[in-house]
Write a protein that holds these residues in place. Structure first.
Motif, short mmCIF file in Angstrom:
data_model
loop_
_atom_site.label_atom_id
_atom_site.label_comp_id
_atom_site.label_asym_id
_atom_site.label_seq_id
_atom_site.Cartn_x
_atom_site.Cartn_y
_atom_site.Cartn_z
N ASP A 84 10.70 -56.84 88.68
CA ASP A 84 9.24 -56.69 88.69
C ASP A 84 8.83 -55.43 87.94
N LYS A 111 4.91 -63.92 82.55
CA LYS A 111 4.86 -62.52 82.97
C LYS A 111 4.97 -61.59 81.76
N GLU A 131 2.08 -58.91 80.43
CA GLU A 131 2.30 -57.47 80.39
C GLU A 131 2.37 -56.90 78.97
#
Length: 355
Positions: free
Chosen positions: A230, A266, A270
């Motif tokens: 993460d 993801k 980002e």
């Protein structure tokens, strides 16, 4: 070539590598890996080096390259035989069998001919153990000891080349570290060694690693981005040039669809332009190829995207001489050299895990 010769001699002397009276079965290969059988022969072993035709060179090319290097040492007593067939007779002679590329996998088909008490040194650390390299059950049956090499031993010191390898990968991908931001996405012991170098040459380095590893970065100039897998880039790293990616187990698929530990969505969330530099750890190439950029284009699962040989002879001389020293220690039933652990028993470790 004189410089290369001196580096090899220094490695043998530095490790007090002594294989006199021992038979070593290893590989004869191209590029920097040409040094492996030479090091064993200089340590006094009777060496059989197996080779085969590959995209890197023919058997004849490998023979010439190896023997040309051997001739530099001017010692007619060195015992090195290059073979292109692994016969039961040769396997049965070996005291040390390296897990080198041409010999892998060391399975029952080969090890059934190995003698009781032979040893297998791994040219990598214990945590990097690859299930397909060596058939453990056969080794247990035949009392063949397996030992991993501590690449961080001061007289081996291979891990301190990891940062140089990352730089080489950046340049090979057509990028430049100077005045640019990069992200290191990592879950293993490679991370701090890569960061130590990159943090000095790029504008900013953001790191996502495991919380257990966080303390290892305390003296390195980085920004902590999260607990692997993460991470959050924030505005500072959203436009990063690339992500240096290294995740263990290397054969696991880490980047791919929504079920993967790190999803493409993801990465797109980002990063403005996700570019993955595949240092180590597998990605789903079929799913990723039309959605994000990555380099190299193809890496076999379980393999690194860049090898130490990419930056020259030095790390390979240190790695192979360290692996052969691990073989010496296995035969002597020792683990330490110069008061520091250089070899770790892998067979014993595996049995303990199973229990």
């Amino acid at each position: 070539m004189e410089l290369l010769k001196n580096k090899i001699l220094d490695a043998v002397e530095r490790l007090k590598l002594d294989l006199k009276g021992k038979v070593v079965l290893t590989e004869a290969a191209t590029g920097a890996y040409v040094v492996t059988p030479i090091i064993a022969a200089l340590a006094g072993a009777d060496v059989y080096a197996f080779t085969k035709n590959t995209r890197y060179g023919t058997v004849e090319f490998v023979k010439k390259q190896t023997m040309d290097l051997l001739s530099l040492f001017g010692n007619p007593n060195l015992k090195l035989t290059i073979i292109d067939e692994l016969t039961p007779e040769i396997i049965s002679k070996a005291d040390i069998i390296t897990n080198s590329g041409h010999l892998r996998p060391l399975n029952k088909e080969k090890l059934q001919y190995a003698k009781e008490g032979a040893v297998i040194p791994l040219m990598y650390e214990a945590w990097e153990w690859r299930e397909g390299d060596v058939e453990l059950e056969v080794c247990l049956e035949k009392n063949i000891l397996i030992g991993a090499t501590n690449e961080r031993h001061p007289e081996v010191d291979v891990f301190n080349y990891l940062g140089d390898m990352a730089l080489k990968m950046i340049f090979d991908a057509g990028l430049c570290p100077y005045k640019n931001n990069f992200i290191l996405l990592c879950n293993n012991d490679f991370g701090p060694f890569i960061a130590k170098v990159l943090s000095k040459v790029c504008a900013n380095l953001g790191v996502c690693d495991t919380l257990d590893n966080k303390v290892k970065y305390k003296d390195i100039k980085i920004d902590w981005l999260g607990n692997f897998p993460d991470f959050e880039t924030g505005e500072k790293y959203k436009k990063s040039d690339a992500v240096i990616f290294t995740a263990y187990p290397f054969e696991n698929t880490w980047i791919g669809n929504e079920d993967s530990p790190i999803s493409i969505s993801k990465l797109k969330e980002e990063l403005d332009n996700p570019f993955i530099l595949r240092y180590a750890g597998h990605i789903d190439e079929d799913i990723c190829k039309d959605q994000i950029n990555f380099y190299p284009e193809h890496v076999h699962a379980g393999h690194m995207g860049i090898l130490p040989s990419a930056i020259g002879f030095d790390p390979i001389i240190r790695l192979q001489s360290g692996g052969l020293k691990a073989g010496q220690l296995l035969l002597e039933n020792k683990t330490d050299y110069d008061g520091i652990s250089l070899m770790e028993f892998v067979t014993a470790q595996s049995i303990a895990q199973e229990k």
